[in-house]
Design an enzyme around this catalytic site. Structure first.
Site, PDB file in Angstrom:
ATOM      1  N   SER A 154      36.511 -30.603  14.440  1.00  0.00           N
ATOM      2  CA  SER A 154      36.771 -29.232  14.868  1.00  0.00           C
ATOM      3  C   SER A 154      35.458 -28.552  15.244  1.00  0.00           C
ATOM      4  CB  SER A 154      37.444 -28.455  13.730  1.00  0.00           C
ATOM      5  OG  SER A 154      38.680 -29.044  13.407  1.00  0.00           O
ATOM      6  N   GLY A 155      35.446 -27.926  16.418  1.00  0.00           N
ATOM      7  CA  GLY A 155      34.258 -27.235  16.896  1.00  0.00           C
ATOM      8  C   GLY A 155      33.309 -28.096  17.687  1.00  0.00           C
ATOM      9  N   THR A 159      38.249 -29.160  23.395  1.00  0.00           N
ATOM     10  CA  THR A 159      39.066 -28.371  24.325  1.00  0.00           C
ATOM     11  C   THR A 159      38.281 -28.031  25.581  1.00  0.00           C
ATOM     12  OG1 THR A 159      40.236 -27.432  22.434  1.00  0.00           O
ATOM     13  CG2 THR A 159      40.452 -26.287  24.535  1.00  0.00           C
ATOM     14  N   SER A 208      40.978 -24.551  14.790  1.00  0.00           N
ATOM     15  CA  SER A 208      41.211 -25.989  14.809  1.00  0.00           C
ATOM     16  C   SER A 208      42.622 -26.291  15.316  1.00  0.00           C
ATOM     17  CB  SER A 208      41.031 -26.566  13.407  1.00  0.00           C
ATOM     18  OG  SER A 208      41.352 -27.932  13.389  1.00  0.00           O
ATOM     19  N   GLY A 432      39.947 -35.014  15.028  1.00  0.00           N
ATOM     20  CA  GLY A 432      39.122 -36.156  14.663  1.00  0.00           C
ATOM     21  C   GLY A 432      39.235 -36.495  13.194  1.00  0.00           C
TER      22      GLY A 432
END
Length: 1521
Positions: A154-155, A159, A208, A432
């Site tokens: 996440s991050g 996206t 997330s 992930g």
């Protein structure tokens, strides 16, 4: 690992993961190292990894190019590139993207997409566009669907990477249908909606994605985008009813609670009042407003196409889920039954039922009871409190899951799918690998999905390795493949697997997590991938590919249970809300018999994952691994442990292990010999090619673990360390030899310096002794001389004293005698003066008495005569005639005075009128200068005050002087009393006169200063007048343009479609009242009275001219075919003048087309030229018509006037025009066309609206021709430039070997690519000269071409690291020298400032080829070497530079740090790209063209033969005078 003393290695570190170190000692199996922080450590030799000391400052763009492919090498290569904002790196075909946490717009603009379009993979710098282009090209060439797997925690930027991939695919594939919005826009517009309903806050990221998204972009057979679809996988349903602190539920719930309108409508409150939200104390996100996000979600629903009713139903459903979670249960009256707990729960129950639009009692029965179908009938069973809560949560999860699926389906309908598409490119954006302090059922499912994807990834990597080995034709059959199949079997194998055991435990109501854990360890007690933690009886540890993860099984059973309750579906399908009823269609009869069916979340997860893997297996995969560099989301911060963990989780290190199992080190033969050829230079110089030399070298070194491919040499792990050790040994021996020679040189130089110093010291000592002796002798001689002069001075001083005393005595005696004589003379002179004054006074008294007597006598005599005259006048006054004469005289005088008065009034009025006009003009100028004059006046006033003070003082002094002189004159009578005082007054007068003189000088000085300031003020006024004149000229030009536009607007408004038919039937006054008669009458001279005959003549004259223009226009409609023939055929040139342009202009002039109010001949000419440009050979047509169009435009620009419609044309009478025609050099037929002529003989024609529009359209046509030629030239030269940016490999290899040989300093041979560019420029210039294109346009075209060359070469230099080398700089520099030679040969008339346009590439190449880069400071680089380049551009060149010829280094680290600091500051304020943008504007205007091209006389052009034979074109034939 075999290490030696002094070797450069990597050692482990707790804080930085790995640090640089150097081996200082070796003891048995341990090595002692010193780290870069100067710490001394002892570690095992197996725990250190070799480090390349010659690693490049900017890292390598592909991990496979690393000298040592190991974990620390990969980590620090990413860190080096991230520090330079190179966020993309390859590992073979895998792209690693590090999130920069800042905007890098230069990487994602249209120019970058154009650069990567069609470029071979790996040729340019790593980029997400390269992966997208490779997938698109593979799909187009092989006809097979592709997939791009984007993974990361996440991050990490998954996206954003997905957005960029879709943006590039939209750019390359376009859109087959005529939709205004691109697929990328349509998919991205749905992102806020999916993020609101599918994203939540986790421990590591505030946004997330809790579901997997597979964006499927569909293409038709021609490769155009035909549709798209979004597939969602693995939504985390359990988050709706259960969350842990500090995580949050899905964003949409918090957005709904932040809306005041919906809160009141749906009886909601703050998030902390709902059970599904208050399980975590985190309700708000930092920097995010839930109310604003709610508005964005609403806007996204509007864009997707969800109507207002459906939107209200969606948020009503969300509110019902929140109220549903607040329903609590208490034990009922019966055993194992439950009921609603309290009044608060009843309120939430009633609200939920009203929002679901269902029966309240039915909802209570659905939650608290369960019906069981048997053969005898239906049995209703009561549920206890725990079962009722589970039923409630199951209903909430089912409703939310159905709602999410409906949203995805709605988005797909909005985007538009293509069911006939057979080729797709899928972009997978999925969560992930996760490993937290507490890992539950969600992390188990996510890591299971990542294990499946990792297996797919490993297979792809191994396949790519096999393809690489097959391509190079080497043996790879014995290479082992690392797989994670055992982990997958542990998790999903049937009948014994973790998921199978979990499902089995969930089927038994009395099973707990302790029983599940016990059975799990009983079944897999000896499995190498499963471990039991020491301090827990229920947790278990799984050894994943990314590491070990400990899972807590406390909530595994609850989260895995997901019952399919028929009552839930029946309840909501009977809802009165169509939206909710549509979410739950009626079930088939078979499924309705089972009221309470168990559904495993893990099994459904596995099935969805299997479907995803089947989709991926049917496509060709491409991988992008996103990395989050730090946990603070800040730019330029790289946390090594976190990145290393992500590399393990992302499978990058797994790919490294697969490479290590084979041949991890791969070098081209040129690179291998460039690095290791110095071990045996005799083998390299004596070999015919690089492959043979490499084989001989490896055979001599007796290495076995290698293979020679077609283009590369492949080495097993550890072999590169052996080669580096041998290379270091050779370099050490060479260094010792150099040191010995250098020490000999130092010792001899020291001896020579010592000897020279001894000789110099001896000479100095001898000089000191000689100077001492000389000083003693000089002092003795000086003492004697001083004594002599001292005695002489004493004697002379005594003599002078005696002489002075004698003279003083004589002077005093003589002075006393002289004073006595003076006193005697003074007394005599005073007596004489007193006597003279007394005698003068007596004479003056006698004269005054005589004068008074004479005056008295004269007055008496005059009185007598006056009385006589008075009596005579009284007699004459009585007579009448005298009175009449006096009256007549008075009347005449009165008439004269009145006439003079009227004349003066007329003169005054005329003068006042003229003065009023001048005053208004001057007043405007004075108003502008008033502020400056005020300041000047203040200065002048202060100076005037000072001058007035000085003048007043001077006047006072003069008055005092006069009074003193008067007093002196009056006191002459008593001068004997004030003789002493008079002398004192004289002294004071002298002093006053002196002061007056000084004041007069100061006054003159002040006057000069004021005059100088007045002069400066006059200069300012002159400058102001000049600026005012320039402004006036600009205003005139602007008024002309506005006047011309007004002509076009009024004509467009005035002309109607039926005006041609009804024009002759309109009345005369109506026809001429708008545009002809009134302007003429309004603009008549002020001194001419409006005579009726003149008005009638003007009306008939304008009528005849308009009628004549229409008749002539209709008469020459038949000549269009001949005019078209002139346009389509090549008429050539006469004395450098284009024949076609001159014929067209003369024909239009003869036909009065410019004065016609309505004509179609101009449209015919423009359409003919445009049609000719669209077809035919553009290489011949475009230069020809560039010359003709520019000539025709110049003739129109110089000879047409735009005031013929609104303004009054300066028309002449017939006699005047005939007389002027006799004087003009043109024929008599062209002299009667109604135009006017300037002093030079140039004819000016009054242009109407069609002529003005024709000039504008011709200007646009000329700009189009210029742009087409420029674009065609760019298309032709672009492939030549791509070959010129990089030196051929053979040339570079030969030069590299030559530079290493003793006498091998050979220059790079110039490739034929630059010769092709020179030939291209010669052909371009030749074509333009053949068509007599004006040198002004040729200069502009050549300048634009060289500007394009500069942009392409410079941008390619910044985008491709292999181009930023020393040898490549020499290659490009030699090519630029050829261009400079061509510019000098072409002359300035055609080349212009072309050499100046190459300043960017010239300075960049000059920077590449200098040798002492490390000695240059930042100021020297920016001000002297590369003043035109920005710091950002210099920073990129400095970090990408590498010397493949001499091994020199780039600029110093201090300069790089300074550049990085400046670049980071600039990026905070601006987002300018370091790439150059191409200028597509037209670099000239019609006025510039008319000024640059010399005057052309169309009468001098001779007609072609086919036009001479046409009778209607005889007016164009020149007749002899």
């Amino acid at each position: 690992m075999n290490v030696r003393k002094g070797a450069k290695v990597w050692v482990e570190d707790l804080d930085l993961a790995w640090v640089e170190a150097e081996v200082v000692d070796i003891t048995n199996k341990h090595v002692i190292v010193i780290t870069s922080q100067r710490k001394k450590l002892s570690t095992s030799s197996s725990k250190v990894h070799p480090r390349d000391p010659e690693a490049e400052h900017g890292g390598v763009d592909d991990m496979t190019k690393l000298a040592y492919l190991n974990e620390p090498g990969v980590l620090y290569n990413l860190a080096r590139r991230y520090a330079l904002n190179d966020i993309y790196t390859y590992t073979g075909s895998i792209l690693i993207a590090v999130n920069p946490f800042t905007k890098l717009p230069h990487l994602y603009n249209t120019y970058m997409m154009e650069q990567y379009k069609g470029a071979p993979f790996g040729e340019l710098n790593p980029h997400v566009f390269a992966v997208a282009d490779a997938s698109y090209r593979a799909m187009a060439s092989e006809g097979r669907s592709q997939s791009i797997l984007v993974s990361g925690e996440s991050g990490a930027g998954k996206t954003e990477t997905t957005k960029l991939i879709m943006q590039y695919l939209t750019y390359v594939g376009g859109r087959a249908a005529g939709d205004d919005r691109t697929v990328e826009q349509q998919v991205l517009e749905s992102n806020p909606l999916l993020e609101a309903f599918g994203n939540a806050r986790t421990v590591r990221n505030d946004n997330s994605s809790r579901f997997g998204k597979f964006v499927e972009i569909q293409f038709d057979a021609s490769g155009r985008i035909s549709g798209a679809a979004i597939r969602t996988y693995l939504l985390e349903r359990s988050r709706v009813v259960q969350i842990t602190d500090p995580e949050r539920n899905y964003h949409c719930f918090y957005q709904l609670c932040a809306s005041p309108k919906d809160t009141e409508k749906y009886k909601l409150g703050p998030p902390n009042t709902f059970h599904y939200l208050n399980q975590s104390k985190t309700y708000e996100l930092e920097g995010v407003s839930s109310a604003e996000e709610y508005i964005k979600t609403r806007r996204a629903m509007d864009i997707v196409g969800i109507n207002f009713d459906d939107q209200e139903a969606i948020f009503r459903t969300l509110a019902a889920v929140l109220h549903l979670g607040n329903i609590e249960f208490s034990p009922g009256r019966e055993h194992d039954s439950s009921t609603i707990k309290d009044q608060k729960s009843n309120f939430h129950l009633q609200t939920a039922a009203s929002l679901f639009m269902c029966d309240r009692k039915l909802l209570v029965a659905t939650l608290c009871t369960r019906s069981i179908q048997t053969r005898e009938g239906t049995i209703v069973k009561a549920l206890d409190c725990a079962a009722a809560v589970a039923s409630r949560d199951a209903l909430a999860k089912t409703v939310y899951s159905r709602l999410f699926d409906w949203l995805v389906e709605k988005i797909n309908r909005s985007v538009g799918q293509d069911p006939d598409s057979r080729m797709q490119i899928g972009v997978l954006d999925i969560y992930g690998f996760e490993c937290f302090k507490k890992n539950s059922f969600e992390q188990f499912c996510i890591n299971f999905a990542n294990e499946k994807l990792q297996q797919h990834f490993n297979e792809h990597v191994f396949k790519m390795e096999q393809e690489e080995y097959s391509k190079e034709e080497i043996n790879w059959s014995y290479i082992e493949f690392i797989d994670n199949q055992d982990v997958l079997e542990l998790i999903e194998k049937k009948p014994v697997g973790i998921i199978a055991l979990l499902d089995e435990a969930c089927m038994f109501p009395k099973s707990t997590h302790e029983t599940f854990s016990t059975k799990l360890f009983q079944s897999f007690g000896r499995h190498q991938r499963l471990e039991k933690p020491k301090f827990s009886q229920t947790d278990f540890t799984v050894s994943h590919y990314a590491g070990k993860v400990i899972y807590q099984t406390d909530s595994f059973l609850d989260k895995n249970r997901d019952y399919v309750v028929v009552e839930h579906s029946n309840l909501l399908s009977s809802s009165k809300c169509p939206f909710i009823a549509g979410l739950f269609p009626s079930l088939p009869e078979e499924s309705s018999k089972s009221s309470y069916k168990f559904s495993s979340v893990a099994t459904r997860f596995k099935q969805q994952l299997q479907a995803l893997m089947e989709t991926l297996n049917s496509t060709e995969p491409h991988y992008i691994r996103c990395v989050k560099p730090n946990s603070y989301n800040r730019p330029q911060k790289f946390e090594n442990p976190s990145v290393l963990h992500q590399l393990r989780c992302g499978g990058v290190l797994e790919a490294v292990r697969i490479s290590l199992a084979g041949y991890p080190t791969r070098r081209t033969y040129v690179e291998f010999l460039d690095r290791f050829g110095l071990i045996a230079p005799e083998l390299v110089d004596g070999s015919p090619d690089e492959q043979t030399a490499t084989g001989r070298l490896l055979d001599k070194l007796k290495l076995e673990n290698y293979q020679l491919g077609k283009n590369k040499v492949f080495l097993r792990a550890g072999q590169i360390a052996v080669l580096d050790a041998l290379r270091a040994e050779v370099l050490d021996n060479a260094a010792k030899t150099i040191q010995g020679r250098y020490r000999t040189f130092i010792a001899r130089r020291s001896y020579l310096l010592t000897r020279d110093a001894a000789i110099m010291l001896q000479a100095y000592c001898r000089g000191c002794l000689a100077r001492t002796i000389y000083t003693i002798k000089r002092r003795a001689a000086a003492a004697i001389s001083i004594q002599k002069y001292a005695r002489c001075w004493l004697l002379r001083r005594a003599y002078l004293r005696v002489r002075l005393a004698v003279l003083l005595i004589q002077a005093s005696i003589r002075a006393s005698i002289v004073r006595q004589k003076f006193l005697i003379r003074k007394e005599e002179r005073a007596a004489t003066m007193i006597q003279a004054q007394w005698r003068m006074w007596k004479a003056y008294l006698a004269f005054r008495l005589y004068r008074n007597a004479s005056i008295t006598f004269q007055c008496a005599r005059r009185r007598v005569l006056a009385k006589r005259e008075l009596r005579r006048l009284k007699r004459e006054a009585n007579e009448a005639g005298a009175l009449r004469e006096a009256k007549n005289k008075l009347q005449k005088n009165l008439e004269d005075l009145t006439w003079r008065l009227k004349l003066e009034k007329r003169l005054r009025t005329s003068v006042e009128d003229t003065k009023a006009a001048e005053v208004t003009k001057l007043q405007n100028a004075l108003c502008g200068l008033q502020s400056e004059l005020d300041s000047a006046k203040l200065v002048s006033l202060t100076e005037r005050k000072q001058n007035s003070l000085l003048q007043s003082q001077l006047e006072l002094l003069t008055k005092e002087k006069l009074t003193l002189e008067n007093k002196l004159a009056c006191s002459l009578n008593c001068i004997w009393m004030i003789a002493g005082d008079l002398q004192d007054h004289c002294v004071s007068i002298d002093s006053l006169q002196k002061t007056a003189k000084t004041m007069q000088q100061e006054l003159l000085k002040a006057q000069k200063e004021s005059e100088a300031k007045i002069h400066k003020l006059q200069e300012v006024e002159a400058k102001y007048m000049q600026l005012q004149q320039n402004l006036h000229s600009f205003e005139e030009k602007l008024s002309n343009l506005e006047h011309e536009n007004q002509v076009l607007r009024q004509q467009a408004l005035a002309v109607s479609p039926t005006s041609n038919l009804t024009g002759h039937s309109k009345p005369l006054l109506e026809k001429f009242s708008d545009g002809h008669l009134l302007p003429h009458m309004n603009q008549m001279s002020l001194f001419e009275s409006p005579i009726p005959s003149k008005v009638v003549k003007s009306i008939t004259h304008s009528l005849s001219e308009s009628r004549r223009s229409k008749i002539t226009a209709e008469r020459h409609q038949g000549n269009h075919e001949f005019l078209l023939k002139c346009i389509t055929e090549d008429l050539g040139f006469t004395n450098g003048k284009p024949v076609a342009a001159c014929i067209i202009y003369k024909s239009l002039l003869h036909w009065h087309a410019f004065e016609a109010e309505r004509t179609t001949i101009f449209d015919f000419v423009i359409e003919g030229i445009n049609n000719l440009l669209e077809g035919g050979d553009q290489a011949k047509i475009l230069p020809y018509w560039l010359s003709n169009a520019s000539t025709l435009l110049c003739l129109l620009q110089r000879n047409l006037r735009s005031n013929g419609y609104l303004g009054t044309p300066q028309r002449r009478g017939l006699i005047g025009r005939v007389a002027h025609g006799l004087k003009s050099p043109l024929s008599s037929s062209s002299s009667l066309l109604g135009g006017t002529f300037s002093d030079e003989g140039t004819r000016h024609v009054d242009a109407r609206y069609p002529a003005i529009l024709f000039k504008q359209r011709l200007t646009a046509c000329l700009e189009k021709i210029f742009g087409l030629i420029r674009d065609n030239m760019k298309k032709e030269i672009n492939p030549l430039l791509t070959n010129c940016i990089q030196a051929p490999k053979a040339t570079r290899a030969s030069s590299a070997r030559a530079s290493k040989s003793p006498g091998g300093a050979s220059q790079l041979s110039l490739s034929s690519h630059w010769d092709s560019i020179i030939k291209f420029l010669d052909s371009l210039l030749g074509r333009l000269r053949e068509n007599h294109v004006p040198s002004f346009l040729v200069r502009k075209l050549v300048t634009q071409i060289f500007l394009f060359i500069n942009i392409q070469l410079f941008n390619s230099l910044l985008l491709r690291r292999e181009c930023c080398s020393f040898s490549n700089g020499e290659y490009v520099k030699s090519g630029l020298a050829e261009l400079e030679r061509w510019i000098n040969d072409a002359s300035e008339d055609y080349a212009g400032t072309s050499w100046h346009e190459l300043k960017y590439i010239r300075q960049a190449v000059g920077f590449l080829v200098i040798h002492q880069k490390r000695k240059k400071s930042l100021d020297e680089i920016t001000n002297e070497l590369c003043p035109a380049l920005t710091v950002q551009q210099l920073y990129r060149i400095s970090t990408m530079y590498w010397d493949d010829k001499y091994g020199t280094q780039s600029v110093s680290n201090e300069v790089v740090a300074s550049m990085r600091e400046i670049v980071s500051k600039e990026q905070n304020f601006t987002s300018n790209s370091f790439l150059l943008d191409d200028d597509l504007s037209i670099p000239f205007s019609a006025e510039d063209l008319s000024k640059a091209i010399p005057a052309i006389d169309p009468a001098d052009v001779e007609l072609p033969p086919f036009l001479r034979e046409i009778p209607s074109f005889q007016f164009l034939v020149r007749h002899p005078e």
